[in-house]
Design an enzyme around this catalytic site. Structure first.
Site, PDB file in Angstrom:
ATOM      1  N   CYS A 260       0.915  -1.211  -0.055  1.00  0.00           N
ATOM      2  CA  CYS A 260      -0.004  -0.023  -0.053  1.00  0.00           C
ATOM      3  C   CYS A 260       0.853   1.346  -0.044  1.00  0.00           C
ATOM      4  CB  CYS A 260      -0.795  -0.044   1.256  1.00  0.00           C
ATOM      5  SG  CYS A 260      -1.839  -1.453   1.444  1.00  0.00           S
ATOM      6  N   GLY A 264       4.535   7.402  -1.020  1.00  0.00           N
ATOM      7  CA  GLY A 264       5.835   6.841  -1.600  1.00  0.00           C
ATOM      8  C   GLY A 264       7.115   7.191  -0.993  1.00  0.00           C
ATOM      9  N   GLY A 265       6.830   7.741   0.342  1.00  0.00           N
ATOM     10  CA  GLY A 265       7.988   7.836   1.284  1.00  0.00           C
ATOM     11  C   GLY A 265       8.852   6.637   1.885  1.00  0.00           C
ATOM     12  N   CYS A 380      -0.447   4.525  10.786  1.00  0.00           N
ATOM     13  CA  CYS A 380      -0.340   6.068  11.329  1.00  0.00           C
ATOM     14  C   CYS A 380      -1.333   6.233  12.044  1.00  0.00           C
ATOM     15  CB  CYS A 380       0.067   6.880  10.317  1.00  0.00           C
ATOM     16  SG  CYS A 380       0.666   8.619  11.003  1.00  0.00           S
TER      17      CYS A 380
END
Length: 455
Positions: A260, A264-265, A380
């Site tokens: 997922c 993109g970090g 998160c």
């Protein structure tokens, strides 16, 4: 010429009416308006400050208007929220805050609403924030309602955060956490390992070995000059990616998957780590628009990182992998410093649907693991239903086939300095980062290894 207040108003209105993300929309609106550096700073403060404290300002506006906030025409309410923030939390002169708010109402709703807006704003200006909070808290029905008004968090979020802290025996840290959620975070950046070094003169982060903080100013020139090898990324996000890549020594030829991946970090960090150690990374993101963000994020890393656009629950089954990251869609309660609107956007009713999806994604990832392979389940959010609840459900689906690694020990080994990560009451190996304790987003990290099949 568009002003800083008009930019802030437009973003606040878009967040309410179209579920826009302020952190994505605001920079575009600032650039479109051609704001100076000073005005861009003002627009940023007005936008984020207003969004962060909507619940508090709505209670004050309702008291000043003599009617519930949801009974006020939405564009008028947006302007009043912005005006209340200027009056109660900035150094904007009261007359300017009142006059500019009335002008925004005139532009958004016509002259018919300006008298009402003027009266409400003048009433708000008669007391400072502490006086308003004392009045409103006196009518609160519970201590949690008082906290909700004072710290601008919905009651259900306060209760979820308290339970998550209590799971570590630290429920008394609740107000420190709520305070931290309302403090704008410092800009933290990543130097992709093996691709870029931390620039001279920058302050390294205290925990992530690949992070640093800007002395100030706009990070965009640094990002552009490095062609994306230096990038903005929360330190907790860096640690989550490194927890997977450095949980065990990497064997050349390993296959990794970021299931997922957007925005993109973490993908970029994993891609750099894979390149450094002779592994290969694939990424997946359901949304085509967000998949484009992932492709941009990994562009600085040599080699090919294929990005598929599929439902992760089926994508995982198209291969066998040694390491998989499941950075699952979640309530986002751990990133309220950076996405203040998230606290007002989610409801308790969203949690069951999210946890069902999270469990399905994690189960699919487990199925795709090679014997001895590791999946990092990351959210998160510290909400226990999204963290320990999901992991427990998936462990029940795979009896005897999974073992939890000690994610706290892994992060401590990765970190440059000791990290305060108490063991959860459930005895799991889960690591929970916190804004008030670690200066990061409230990232939850669980590492599960697939036990080799018995012969």
């Amino acid at each position: 010429m568009t002003t800083a207040r008009e930019v802030a108003f437009d973003v606040i209105s878009a967040v309410r009416s179209t579920d826009a993300y302020a952190n994505l929309l605001l920079p575009r609106e600032i650039e479109r308006a051609g704001l100076s550096s000073a005005d861009a700073g003002l627009a940023t403060e007005l936008t984020y400050g207003t969004l962060r404290r909507i619940g508090t300002y709505d209670a004050i506006i309702a008291a000043a208007a003599g009617r519930a906030a949801d009974a006020i025409d939405p564009p008028v309410l947006d302007a009043l929220r912005l005006g209340a923030h200027q009056l109660l939390a900035t150094r904007v002169p009261p007359h300017a805050a009142v006059n500019e708010t009335v002008e925004l109402v005139r532009q958004a709703a016509g002259r018919r609403a300006t008298g009402f807006a003027n009266a409400v704003m003048r009433r708000v200006s008669e007391c400072d924030e502490a006086e308003w909070l004392a009045q409103i808290e006196a009518d609160a029905r519970s201590d949690d309602e008082k906290l909700a008004v004072r710290y601008a968090h919905p009651v259900w979020v306060i209760r979820a955060l308290r339970r998550a802290l209590a799971a570590e025996g630290r429920a008394e840290e609740l107000t420190a956490l709520l305070d931290a959620d309302n403090a704008p975070p410092a800009v933290t950046m990543t130097a992709l390992p093996g691709i870029a070094d931390i620039p001279e003169g920058m302050t390294p982060t205290t925990q992530s070995p690949i992070g640093f903080r800007l002395a100030g100013g706009d990070p965009e020139p640094l990002i552009r000059s490095s062609q994306g090898a230096l990038r903005v990324q929360d330190e907790g996000s860096q640690l989550a990616a490194l927890a997977l890549s450095r949980a065990t020594p990497v064997r050349a030829g390993e296959r990794w998957l970021d299931l997922c991946a957007a925005p993109g970090g973490k993908t970029a960090v994993l891609a750099a780590e894979a390149h450094l150690h002779g592994a290969s990374l694939e990424a997946n993101e359901l949304s085509p628009a967000r998949a484009r963000l992932v492709r941009t994020s990994v562009a600085a890393v040599p080699g090919d990182v294929p990005v598929s656009e599929e439902d992760g629950r089926t994508r995982a089954g198209r291969g066998v992998y040694d390491r998989i990251l499941v950075d699952a869609p979640c309530t986002g309660l751990g990133a309220l410093r950076r996405r203040p609107e998230a606290r007002w956007r989610k409801t308790p009713g969203d949690v069951p649907e999210l946890t069902s999806l999270q469990a399905e994604l994690l189960a699919a990832a487990v199925q795709a693991l090679s014997p001895g392979g590791i999946v990092a389940y990351v959210t998160c959010s510290p909400h226990l239903a999204e963290t320990t609840g999901v992991v427990a459900e998936v462990e029940r689906q795979f009896p005897g086939r999974l073992e939890q690694l000690d994610a706290r020990a892994v992060i401590s080994d990765v970190s440059l300095t000791p990290v305060d990560l108490p063991a959860p009451a459930d005895g799991s190996g889960r690591a929970q980062l916190w804004p008030h304790r670690h200066g990061t987003d409230a990232m939850s990290i669980t590492l599960l290894r697939r036990v080799a099949d018995q012969t």
